[in-house]
Scaffold this active site. Structure first.
Site, mmCIF file in Angstrom:
data_model
loop_
_atom_site.group_PDB
_atom_site.id
_atom_site.type_symbol
_atom_site.label_atom_id
_atom_site.label_comp_id
_atom_site.label_asym_id
_atom_site.label_seq_id
_atom_site.Cartn_x
_atom_site.Cartn_y
_atom_site.Cartn_z
ATOM 1 C CG ASP A 384 22.105 29.462 -6.556
ATOM 2 O OD1 ASP A 384 23.102 30.066 -6.141
ATOM 3 O OD2 ASP A 384 21.721 29.500 -7.742
ATOM 4 C CG LEU A 385 17.557 33.783 -6.233
ATOM 5 C CD1 LEU A 385 17.614 35.288 -6.392
ATOM 6 C CD2 LEU A 385 16.123 33.333 -5.966
ATOM 7 C CG ASP A 427 22.397 33.715 -7.163
ATOM 8 O OD1 ASP A 427 23.549 33.369 -6.850
ATOM 9 O OD2 ASP A 427 21.770 33.221 -8.121
#
Length: 518
Positions: A384-385, A427
């Site tokens: 996950d960004l 994301d």
């Protein structure tokens, strides 16, 4: 009841006067419709009519006629037919060849009757004088129109011939084989299986030493050249093709269809360009090539070859039968492409073009089954960004979407071709690593974490944005026994990485982190 026909013209064009006069002298009421204004004109005409004429126009016409000019655009003709069928469903479509004095159409090549019937016309009149007899014959055969259901007294052979436009006089055995071919094409789910099914069926109807189906450059994705043909399927080989031992290894590696790449006949190339069936002799071989047409363009060619001193030219009945069956074969090939594309789109993320969660579930199920069978492992990396919302807030969602596409490219460059990469949502991304244990997966995650940290994201606007990501790793069978458990375990480990100041990796088993490298 007064019989009537509908005559389609261009929006600002007028039909040949002799054509209208011939129809009226035959006792037919003629309604002329401008093509682009047909629907509006029909409503206006209905409101303006009174008495019997209103009921006449509201009923089914004897036929819908369209004048075909020399050199007419086949795409435009296809659009005309779709337009006519949507307004007058069930009415037979008749082509009337337009002949005009002068040099307006000099040098223009007219479409032959086979090409016009393949486009959808049920009958073709070369002269206006032929129309009254042609229309009367159509009514006599089918009660009112050629497309009406046959009477109970109509034989099975007559009904089959009318339904598939098979040549007249076809034997019942051949007719049944033709229907079996068309029926089997409905079960083809990809282009190759559709092509092979077609060749198997055609080989039972027309004798040939070798059959082949070629795709044009546009259909195969090989290029845009009109004469670029790519072999899709082949059945049988001619004597000369079997006598080339130097190509045996090539056929073993590539398959016979690809081994014929570049060996298509001149007839096949001519059929692809002219959109007409071509029959000729080349280098001692008898060849017939039939264009496969869909949506107004040629996307393939069916080729049959006979070879040898005693080889006979393909007869007119052979050509007529192949012309009739070319339409269902072409439809099957086109439908298989649409089915494959629809399935691909249903499993693909629109933005990043990565796989989506639906594909991920299916892929993971298969990989875990394989891992159980061979006592191997499957690893999952959930990433996950970090602080991605800040990108959207500062630069807008368009930049954020472009960053996600860039991130997809970074991930794909860091994994194997056999690994699966999916956008899980927002994301979040998931990487599935078959035949991979925790230690190997950890190395992949470390490489991906470092690449993400070093990468400068442009956002599509030459920006130099820096991002990091948090990673969680789990493996089957260590941490999960099902696809859902595996993704959930990796997801939980990723949240532990988020809690540990982000930009790091957590393992589902020991909760030990891989410290980031400054």
């Amino acid at each position: 009841m007064t019989r009537h026909v509908v005559l389609l013209t261009d929006a600002h064009g007028t039909p040949a006067p002799v054509l209208v006069e011939t129809l009226r002298e035959a006792g037919l009421l003629v309604f002329i419709e401008g093509l682009r204004e047909a629907e509006v004109a029909a409503r206006v005409a209905l409101k303006a009519m009174h008495g019997p004429e209103e009921r006449v126009y509201a009923s089914q016409p004897v036929a819908v006629l369209y004048e075909v000019y020399p050199g007419a655009n086949t795409v435009q003709i296809h659009a005309v037919l779709e337009h006519a069928q949507s307004i007058w469903p069930g009415a037979p479509l008749v082509a009337c060849r337009h002949k005009e004095n002068g040099n307006k159409f000099s040098g223009a090549r007219p479409l032959d009757s086979t090409a016009l019937k393949r486009l959808g016309f049920r009958a073709i009149a070369d002269e206006p004088a032929q129309l009254p007899v042609l229309l009367r014959d159509m009514e006599d055969k089918n009660g009112s129109t050629e497309l009406a259901l046959p009477a109970e007294a109509q034989t099975e052979a007559e009904f089959s011939t009318a339904a598939l436009l098979l040549p007249a006089g076809l034997k019942m055995k051949c007719m049944r084989a033709a229907f079996e071919l068309v029926s089997s094409l409905h079960f083809a789910t990809d282009q190759k299986s559709a092509a092979h099914t077609a060749l198997v069926g055609l080989a039972q109807l027309v004798r040939a030493d070798r059959w082949a189906v070629y795709l044009t450059g546009d259909a195969s994705g090989a290029g845009s050249e009109a004469d670029a043909l790519e072999p899709l399927a082949v059945r049988g080989l001619t004597s000369s093709e079997r006598e080339i031992p130097a190509q045996d290894w090539q056929r073993a590696l590539m398959g016979e269809s690809l081994a014929l790449y570049g060996a298509e006949s001149k007839a096949a190339r001519a059929a692809a360009i002219s959109m007409e069936t071509t029959r000729c002799s080349e280098n001692g071989r008898r060849i017939v090539a039939v264009p496969l047409i869909g949506n107004g363009r040629v996307f393939g060619v069916l080729e049959a070859v006979r070879e040898g001193a005693k080889a006979r030219t393909f007869s007119r009945s052979d050509v007529s039968l192949l012309d009739a069956l070319a339409l269902p074969v072409a439809s099957a090939l086109a439908n298989s492409v649409r089915i494959a594309e629809a399935e691909r789109l249903s499993q693909t993320d629109d933005l990043t073009k990565l796989h989506n969660a639906r594909y991920l579930r299916q892929y993971l199920t298969n990989e875990i089954k394989r891992a159980r069978r061979y006592n191997s492992s499957v690893a999952a990396i959930f990433l996950d960004l970090d602080d991605f919302k800040r990108i959207n807030d500062l630069h807008g969602h368009l930049v954020g979407s472009h960053v996600l596409m860039e991130m997809a490219a970074v991930i794909l460059a860091s994994v194997r071709d056999t690994d699966a990469v999916a956008r899980y949502g927002g994301d979040e991304f998931v990487v599935i690593l078959p035949e991979t244990n925790m230690e190997q997966a950890e190395r992949v995650a470390s490489r991906l974490r470092e690449k993400t940290e070093r990468h400068e994201f442009t956002g599509g606007r030459r920006l130099k944005l820096k991002l990091t990501a948090s990673f969680g790793i789990a493996a089957f069978p260590n941490h999960a026994q099902s696809p859902q458990q595996l993704v959930a375990s990796a997801d939980t480990a990723m949240y532990e990485a988020k809690a540990a100041h982000k930009n790091c990796i957590r393992l589902a088993s020991s909760n030990a982190s891989v410290k980031r490298k400054d």
